[in-house]
Structures are given as structure tokens and as C-alpha cells.
Design an enzyme around this catalytic site. Structure first.
Site, PDB file in Angstrom:
ATOM      1  N   ASP A  70       0.678 -34.496  61.474  1.00  0.00           N
ATOM      2  CA  ASP A  70       0.540 -35.816  60.852  1.00  0.00           C
ATOM      3  C   ASP A  70      -0.852 -36.394  61.106  1.00  0.00           C
ATOM      4  OD1 ASP A  70       1.318 -36.104  63.650  1.00  0.00           O
ATOM      5  OD2 ASP A  70       1.399 -38.261  63.254  1.00  0.00           O
ATOM      6  N   GLU A  98       2.903 -37.652  65.691  1.00  0.00           N
ATOM      7  CA  GLU A  98       2.162 -37.830  66.956  1.00  0.00           C
ATOM      8  C   GLU A  98       1.478 -39.180  66.979  1.00  0.00           C
ATOM      9  OE1 GLU A  98      -1.295 -37.512  69.782  1.00  0.00           O
ATOM     10  OE2 GLU A  98      -1.293 -38.019  67.667  1.00  0.00           O
TER      11      GLU A  98
END
Ligand SMILES: [Zn+2]
Length: 403
Positions: A107, A171
Site C-alpha cells: 500500500d 502499513e
């Protein structure tokens, strides 16, 4: 702290290096490697995957891992992140007894609205237009993981460890994917994470403990004009609390911030309630506790002096870690560095990353610097020649063949 001069065999895996790597195979200047990394990084950075919307990149990565002959599964991380993809776990069995995790996150921070993702290549540098994020944090790490997995696949079964590639989601939202991940189920011995913004050669072997904190200041409401004397002014008390506590870098290893404040209501009412949110960080649980106790004492006294009540809520976000110099992944990288012309140093990070969670869950993992620049901004850039050096280095440390 320099890592030079470490010695000793590699635990349990002596002799699985190979001649190609010993004789300069680890050289970073490999043009084919650089070209592959460039192509893949541009492709991944051109595919949007802000946190909770990683689906397209997850599918792409699954295809890449499967093409290497790896067994791929996706966990049910989306059930706790609220996103559209889970963590990817891809495994390549090896004949050596060791199981090694290679990790990165798929991400990125949110996209700037209305601007296309359009990574620009200049030589070996990949950069942005200046109007949109790049997301090399952490797609650069993903590229390193894929390239190392490909090297493992090119290494004879008997000479390679089992490689477990882990690419997490969310994250950037507070390590949510890693927090969800069943790390024990990976049955891994140690890990390498490629999410360090620090220069190549720097290993993040320690990171902070972090806590969220909410201060709630409770006063007493009263009409601001008719009977202000009956009120207890929560905003004034909250201001006194902020003035009384240290903010910022309280000590080299202690940081405190208040980042949000909310409270009050109508202009004709003495405000009764203010809440302030912030965070504590420190490298050990003890030092964090020391800081928190000191701050809470000062805050309490300031609130009391203004006749207000203070309540404080603390929440541990993640634990810090500190890998010893003889931790296997650190030792391996120190031993392999000379052959690829890398000078190693170990550093501490005041920030958090998935590496914190892996270590907290018992998997000794080092966060390897990949030389990211201006991350989380529309000016982010990265030089894939640096990534090539990381691939050569870690590949050599794991005894993997060069492609
Ligand atoms: Zn990152």
C-alpha cells in the site's frame, strides 16, 4: 555503530554460497538487473494502491509470484483493515532447513486527487511529475522482494533456504496488515524487511515503542455572561495543560506530541470539555513509561490548579525492538557486505514499520535501507541502482544465484 569486523559462520547454512556470486556476481552494476527493476518499479508505481485499495496490485503480485513457481495465498487481512485485499504470502520451498521471510508493503499513502500516477524515468532514477505521489515507499521494497524471490527460484533446490515472501497491506494506516498477519504460521527463522528510507548499507536494528494518548479535560459549563463565575473553563485548563508539559524531543530517546485538539461549543457558554490527542515514543518501554508518568503528573497538576478534572487514556500502538549485533539477519548482511562493496552501519529509527510488528511477534527481522527520498510527498524519488545494490547484497547473504 559499524558492523565491520563481525565474524563466524552462518548459522546452520554454511557453504551454500555459489561461485558465480563469489566472483563478482553480486556487483550492483548489472545492467539487466537495473533494467528489470526499472520496468517493474514503473509498472507498480503506475498502478494505484493507496491503503485499503490494494486489490489491483495484489492481483498483479500474485501473478508474478506464481510465475516463479511459488505457492501463493492471501490472508483475510481485509476483515480487520476494511480494505479490498489481504496480505500476500508466497512460499518457495528450499532444501536447506532454514525458512527466511522477505517482506515489504504494497500500500501507499493516499493519492493526490485528480492527478494521474505517472512515474518518470531519468537514467536510473524514478521520480514524480511533482503533482502526484510515487509510492516507491514501498513498491521499491516489493521489487527487491520479487527480484530476490526470482534469484531463489534460479538457485538449485538443495542450495536454497525456503523463501517466504510477505507483502502486507495497510502499513501506512498504522501497520494494520502486519498486525493482522499470523506471523507464527510463517514458521520462519528470521526476516529481511525492505522498507527503510535510510541509505543502502544502513540497517535499522532498533525502533521505538509508540503509544497513543488522549487527554480529556473536564470543566463545568455555565452561561458565559449571566454566571461565568460558576463555570470551570475547560479550554483555559487545557491550555494550561499544554503549557505545562514538554513537547517535541524531550530527550534523545523520548518524543511527545499533541497533534489534535477538540472542544467547546457555543460562544455564550463556558466550555466544559476539551479533548487532546497525541503520542509518546521511546526506544524502551521503561523510558516511555518514565516520560508518560512525568507528563501525566505535570498535566494533572495544571488541570487541578484550574479546577478541572483530567482523565488520560493511553493505548500501545506497537512495541519497539532492538536486534543484537549477532542476530542472524544482521550477521549475514555484515558478512556479505564486503564482497559487494557495501559499508554497513546499524541505526535506530524513531519511526515505526511492519518490522516492529514482526519483531514484536517473535520473528527477528531487520529493516534494510533502500535509499528512499522525500517519501509521503509528491516529490518522492528513488534510484533503482540503489535497489540493485540491495538485491546483490541480500542475494549474496542468502547464497542465492544471480539471474
Ligand atoms: Zn513504507
Amino acid at each position: 555503530m559499524s558492523g565491520k569486523g563481525a565474524s563466524g559462520g552462518r548459522d546452520g547454512s554454511d557453504g551454500h554460497g555459489n561461485a558465480a556470486d563469489q566472483q563478482g556476481g553480486g556487483r550492483a552494476g548489472d545492467p539487466l538487473l537495473v533494467t528489470r527493476l526499472l520496468t517493474r518499479l514503473v509498472d507498480l508505481c503506475g498502478t494505484a494502491s493507496p491503503s485499503r485499495n490494494e486489490r489491483e496490485v495484489a492481483d498483479k503480485l500474485r501473478g508474478e509470484f506464481e510465475a516463479l513457481g511459488m505457492r501463493v495465498r492471501e490472508d483475510d487481512g481485509s476483515s480487520s483493515t476494511g480494505g479490498n485485499a489481504g496480505n500476500l504470502i508466497a512460499e518457495l520451498p528450499g532444501g536447506l532447513p532454514e525458512r527466511v521471510v522477505l517482506a515489504a508493503h504494497m500500500d501507499t499513502v493516499p493519492l493526490a486527487p485528480g492527478e494521474p500516477l505517472a512515474p518518470i524515468v531519468e537514467g536510473t532514477v524514478v521520480r514524480t511529475t511533482g503533482r502526484q505521489i510515487l509510492g516507491a515507499d514501498d513498491k521499491a521494497g516489493v521489487c527487491v522482494v520479487l527480484e530476490l524471490a526470482a534469484r531463489a527460484a534460479a538457485t538449485p533446490f538443495a542450495e536454497r533456504p525456503t523463501v517466504v515472501a510477505v507483502v502486507t497491506v495497510c502499513e501506512e494506516l498504522g501497520l494494520l496488515g502486519a498486525k493482522h498477519l499470523d506471523v507464527a504460521a510463517l514458521r520462519a527463522d528470521h526476516g529481511y524487511s525492505f522498507d527503510g528510507e535510510v541509505p543502502v548499507g544502513e540497517l535499522i536494528t532498533a525502533a521505538v515503542f509508540k503509544e497513543d494518548v488522549t487527554f480529556t479535560v473536564e470543566g463545568r459549563a455555565a452561561h458565559a455572561a449571566l454566571e461565568p463565575e460558576r463555570g470551570v473553563h475547560a479550554i483555559k485548563a487545557a491550555a494550561a495543560v499544554v503549557a505545562a508539559i514538554p513537547l517535541g524531543r524531550v530527550a534523545d530517546d523520548q518524543v511527545l506530541n499533541i497533534g489534535a485538539i477538540q472542544g467547546g461549543g457555543s460562544t455564550n457558554v463556558v466550555p466544559a470539555l476539551v479533548s487532546m490527542r497525541g503520542e509518546f515514543r521511546s526506544f524502551t518501554a521503561e523510558r516511555l513509561e518514565e516520560l508518560a508518568e512525568r507528563v501525566l503528573r505535570l498535566a494533572q497538576a495544571a488541570a487541578t490548579e484550574h479546577g478541572a478534572r483530567l482523565s488520560v487514556e493511553r493505548k500501545r500502538l506497537y512495541a519497539g525492538y532492538s536486534l543484537p549485533a549477532d542476530a542472524v539477519p544482521v550477521k549475514r548482511l555484515v558478512e556479505a557486505a564486503g564482497a559487494v562493496g557495501i559499508e554497513v552501519s546499524t541505526v535506530s529509527s524513531i519511526g515505526g514499520s511492519d518490522t516492529s510488528i514482526f519483531n514484536q511477534k517473535g520473528l527477528p527481522t531487520v529493516n534494510v535501507g533502500v535509499s528512499m527520498h522525500e517519501i509521503h510527498s509528491v516529490n518522492e524519488w528513488i534510484d533503482v541502482a540503489d535497489l540493485a545494490r540491495v538485491v546483490a547484497w541480500v542475494g549474496a547473504a542468502l547464497g542465492l544465484y544471480r539471474r
